[in-house]
Design a protein around this motif. Structure first.
Motif, short mmCIF file in Angstrom:
data_model
loop_
_atom_site.label_atom_id
_atom_site.label_comp_id
_atom_site.label_asym_id
_atom_site.label_seq_id
_atom_site.Cartn_x
_atom_site.Cartn_y
_atom_site.Cartn_z
N ASN A 152 10.92 -14.00 5.36
CA ASN A 152 9.76 -13.02 4.94
C ASN A 152 8.34 -13.88 4.96
O ASN A 152 8.50 -15.19 5.18
N ASN A 153 7.12 -13.44 4.66
CA ASN A 153 6.00 -14.06 4.62
C ASN A 153 5.78 -14.98 3.36
O ASN A 153 4.53 -15.46 3.21
N ASP A 173 5.15 -10.02 0.66
CA ASP A 173 3.95 -10.21 0.03
C ASP A 173 2.75 -9.29 0.83
O ASP A 173 2.55 -9.61 1.88
N THR A 174 1.54 -8.66 -0.03
CA THR A 174 0.86 -8.14 0.60
C THR A 174 -0.32 -9.11 0.61
O THR A 174 -0.40 -10.08 0.14
N VAL A 175 -1.25 -9.08 1.51
CA VAL A 175 -2.47 -9.86 1.75
C VAL A 175 -3.58 -9.65 0.66
O VAL A 175 -3.83 -8.54 0.24
N ASN A 176 -4.08 -10.75 0.15
CA ASN A 176 -4.95 -10.84 -0.85
C ASN A 176 -6.32 -10.82 -0.45
O ASN A 176 -6.79 -11.52 0.31
N LEU A 181 -2.23 -14.63 -0.34
CA LEU A 181 -1.35 -13.47 -0.51
C LEU A 181 -1.13 -13.05 -1.88
O LEU A 181 -1.37 -13.73 -2.75
N ASN A 182 -1.07 -11.87 -2.25
CA ASN A 182 -0.72 -11.45 -3.54
C ASN A 182 0.79 -11.57 -3.74
O ASN A 182 1.52 -11.69 -2.71
N HIS A 183 1.15 -11.86 -5.01
CA HIS A 183 2.78 -12.15 -5.11
C HIS A 183 3.35 -11.04 -5.62
O HIS A 183 3.98 -11.17 -6.74
#
Ligand code: GLC
Length: 584
Positions: free
Chosen positions: A161-162, A237-240, A254-256
């Motif tokens: 994953n990222n 994780d989603t992008v911040n 990224l958000n964690h």
């Protein structure tokens, strides 16, 4: 694994005699405090030599950053053996001597516990790396995953994953040829994450806790706890969207939301807390403080979730608002009111645990300036619960610029663009104006000594009544000898000046203290957060000025207050002045 919610527990009265109430916990980064054997690196015997200094400051407990055997990829936060001392720092016998000397001075000992990851040189990881076969008892001790087939099928599989590692911001997965799999490292590549969903791992960490509890330690500072629990499905994780390249750590791109902070963390921590409650360890109060920086925009909720999710008799989360909240009276006023109000509702045994500086964040005098460093000393040292003081903050030490060739921190090496490396706040303690500030007899130390060491050091500041050190010593002794500051409540005052924070610490019930001085039952604290003078009114009856950032009795304020007569008086504070009054 389930812990009854403290909401359901009958509220007993606040227990007296707990060392955590009103504790002043001094954080020692062992590499940088005192070198006793001339190798340029601090050690345990060095700490033992300096124990009287800590006692004189009113320190009641020590938090010792890692001293375990380690290849030092992250300066000890990469642990190769949880139950020993790195020869660089000394021996188990040195640790025992240090504990004994601390004990003689009634100083408690908390040690760093790093449960999320080990060093890649830990025997568990070496065994785990060997094979994924069911016959390998360590196969599931770390977070191993197959890679994802690359689109053209030609290359090595891609990471699962990222997720990114928190130190360098690079991929959090590393390919291991031996197992033909990836392993997860939420920090440096040499710090593989333990698999906390494996009960054998959890038991092994609890066994390490017992090893040190048997040696008499009073508690633990528990490292990086949010990473212990991640999304079991390992989703991205989603992008911040708030990330600013070149300004923020790459990790914050990224958000964690999936790589850390999943709810299982409270269950894991509760299991660790249960060790502290075992019959054998009831001889004295044992306690742990957990490190978790709030991720979301609601830090209050995150702190409180820990108080509800763990047993507040044995555990508390660090409160990091002193590291992140703007230096504004109104922000502090709002936060203190909400936080202490909520803690009282959750359980009277909750222990607030404030840290304003540590080995991961720029020094306070660098972040907020020397004047604020002084007023924040009065805030920190008069707050309820445990307050943590990072070594050297009592001198107003500043971050040191580290030339590129001396950079040590893996975070600085891995993410140089952000300029946020941590070496600057880890430089040697400044003891005197002699060779290497009295830190080491070696030619050089592992990090450079600050340029200002000739004037800013323990020896010189202890002779100067207006120094930061003397201010801390006054506050430390006051805190140590005051039942009110130890056990009393905090009541935030309404003040008619937006730049002033005011609060009262008062005794709920009479508590005997060891002090021979008559115990003051009430203190009032006022802090001017601005660089301009501040005038305000208070109806608190002020009896005597006890401590001031601007020298007791030397400021404009004293002339305007006659001890203990009328109320509703006007007070004037100088720019960035903070004061503690004995009140009626
Ligand atoms: C904690 C420590 C930090 C370390 C990291 C990984 O945040 O305070 O120094 O690098 O955990 O163990």
């Amino acid at each position: 694994m389930t812990t009854p919610s403290p909401f359901l527990l009958p509220h007993r009265g606040k227990k007296q005699g707990r060392w955590t109430d009103g504790a002043l916990v001094y954080q020692i980064y062992p590499r940088s405090f005192q070198d006793s054997n001339g190798d340029g690196i601090g050690d345990l015997n060095g700490i033992t030599q300096r124990m009287d200094y800590l006692k004189d400051m009113g320190v009641t407990a020590i938090w010792l950053s890692p001293f375990y055997p380690s290849p030092m990829a992250d300066f000890g936060y990469d642990v190769a053996d949880y139950c020993d001392v790195d020869p660089m720092f000394g021996t188990i016998q040195d640790f025992k001597n240090m504990m004994a000397e601390a004990g003689k001075r009634d100083i408690k000992m908390m040690i760093d516990l790093v449960p999320n990851h080990t060093s890649d040189e830990h025997k568990w990881f070496k065994e785990s790396s060997k094979s994924s076969a069911e016959t390998n008892p360590f196969r599931d001790w770390y977070v191993w995953r197959d890679g994802v087939q690359s689109p053209d099928g030609s290359q090595r599989p891609l990471p699962p994953n990222n997720w990114r590692d928190a130190l360098t911001g690079g991929p959090a997965w590393e390919w291991a040829d031996q197992r033909q799999q990836y392993f997860l490292h939420s920090f440096d590549v040499r710090q593989p994450d333990l698999n906390w969903s494996n009960p054998a791992v959890r038991e092994a960490v609890r066994a390490a806790m017992r090893f040190w509890l048997d040696l008499g330690v009073d508690g633990f500072r528990v490292d990086a706890v949010y990473w212990m629990a991640k999304d079991p499905l390992l989703r991205n994780d989603t992008v911040n969207p708030e990330y600013v390249e070149g300004e923020d750590l790459m990790y914050h791109a990224l958000n964690h939301d999936n790589s850390s902070g999943w709810p299982a963390v409270y269950a894991y921590l509760s299991e660790m807390g249960d060790v502290l409650k075992e019959e054998k360890y009831q001889d004295k109060q044992r306690f742990m403080v957990t490190e978790a920086y709030p991720e979301a925009h609601n830090p209050l909720k995150e702190y409180l979730t820990f108080y509800v999710g763990m047993d507040p008799e044995v555990a508390a989360p660090f409160n990091f608002e002193g590291l992140s909240m703007p230096w504004e009276a109104q922000s502090w006023r709002k936060f203190l009111k909400a936080f202490h109000g909520a803690l009282g509702q959750i359980n009277p045994h909750c222990v607030p645990s404030y840290a304003f500086a540590n080995h991961d964040k720029p020094r306070l005098a660098t972040r907020l300036g020397s004047a604020v460093a002084r007023s924040s000393a009065i805030l920190l040292m008069t707050l309820p619960g445990m307050v943590f003081l990072y070594y050297g903050e009592e001198l107003g030490m500043k971050n040191v610029h580290i030339p590129p060739e001396f950079v040590q921190d893996p975070a600085a090496k891995g993410d140089p663009k952000s300029g946020l490396g941590r070496d600057g706040e880890r430089t040697p303690m400044q003891w005197n104006d002699e060779h290497m500030a009295g830190f080491t007899s070696a030619e050089t130390a592992w990090l450079p000594v600050a340029d200002d060491y000739r004037t800013e050091n323990v020896a010189s500041q202890s002779q100067d009544p207006n120094s930061m050190l003397i201010l801390y010593m006054q506050l430390g002794q006051l805190r140590k000898n005051s039942g009110t500051l130890k056990h009393g409540s905090i009541r935030i005052l309404a003040i008619d000046n937006l730049n002033v924070l005011g609060y009262v610490r008062e005794q709920v019930s009479a508590v005997k203290t060891k002090s021979t001085k008559p115990a003051c039952q009430k203190y009032a604290v006022f802090i001017n957060y601005s660089a301009a003078p501040a005038i305000f009114t208070t109806d608190v009856i002020l009896r005597e000025l006890v401590v001031s950032t601007h020298g007791n009795g030397l400021d404009g304020l004293q002339t305007q207050v006659e001890a203990g007569t009328s109320s509703n008086r006007h007070l004037k504070l100088l720019p960035h002045q903070a004061v503690v009054y004995a009140a009626a």
